[in-house]
Design a protein around this motif. Structure first.
Motif, short mmCIF file in Angstrom:
data_model
loop_
_atom_site.label_atom_id
_atom_site.label_comp_id
_atom_site.label_asym_id
_atom_site.label_seq_id
_atom_site.Cartn_x
_atom_site.Cartn_y
_atom_site.Cartn_z
N GLU A 90 3.07 0.03 -2.85
CA GLU A 90 2.60 -1.26 -2.33
C GLU A 90 1.07 -1.30 -2.29
O GLU A 90 0.46 -2.31 -2.64
CB GLU A 90 3.18 -1.52 -0.95
N LEU A 91 0.45 -0.20 -1.86
CA LEU A 91 -1.01 -0.14 -1.84
C LEU A 91 -1.58 -0.22 -3.25
O LEU A 91 -2.58 -0.90 -3.49
CB LEU A 91 -1.49 1.13 -1.14
N SER A 92 -0.93 0.46 -4.17
CA SER A 92 -1.38 0.42 -5.56
C SER A 92 -1.31 -1.00 -6.11
O SER A 92 -2.23 -1.46 -6.77
CB SER A 92 -0.52 1.36 -6.41
N ALA A 93 -0.23 -1.70 -5.81
CA ALA A 93 -0.08 -3.09 -6.26
C ALA A 93 -1.15 -3.96 -5.62
O ALA A 93 -1.69 -4.87 -6.26
CB ALA A 93 1.31 -3.60 -5.92
N SER A 94 -1.46 -3.68 -4.37
CA SER A 94 -2.49 -4.44 -3.66
C SER A 94 -3.85 -4.24 -4.33
O SER A 94 -4.61 -5.19 -4.51
CB SER A 94 -2.54 -4.00 -2.20
#
Length: 121
Positions: A105-109
């Motif tokens: 999720e952080l990577s996508a953010s």
């Protein structure tokens, strides 16, 4: 505590859902969900099919054995990591899943340009 009810609760908790939300997915009221988890009632096939569609490992719920993951073309190092993961207890596997989900999720953010959330978000 063991059995279908216990494993059903563990799957619900793994997905981060309340009894009400999980019951809605399966088409039952929260009190029926509670009875499934306490072992007072057994879930029916249509309920199990509905929760399986939302990511519940029904083989694990029914038998206590997680569904084997199909993986192809792994490197030797990846096979070792996967083998080590598979021998961990369920709680540790769940913790690793939560960690990797958060990382994804952080990577996508980051990829979307949103960056890190502000404090208090």
């Amino acid at each position: 505590m063991s059995g279908i009810g216990y494993r059903l609760r563990k799957e619900r908790e793994r997905l981060g859902l309340s009894q009400r939300a999980f019951g809605e997915i399966g088409g039952v009221e929260a009190n029926a969900q509670g009875k499934y988890e306490s072992g007072d009632r057994a879930p029916k096939a249509d309920y199990l099919a509905a929760v399986a569609a939302k990511g519940v490992d029904v083989l694990y719920v029914l038998t206590g054995t997680p569904t084997p993951m199909a993986v192809d073309n792994l490197s030797v190092a990846e096979e070792k990591v996967l083998g080590s993961y598979r021998v961990l207890n369920r709680e540790d596997q769940d913790a690793i899943r939560r960690l990797t989900t958060t990382m994804a999720e952080l990577s996508a953010s980051y990829s979307s340009g949103k960056g890190l959330p502000s404090e208090g978000e």
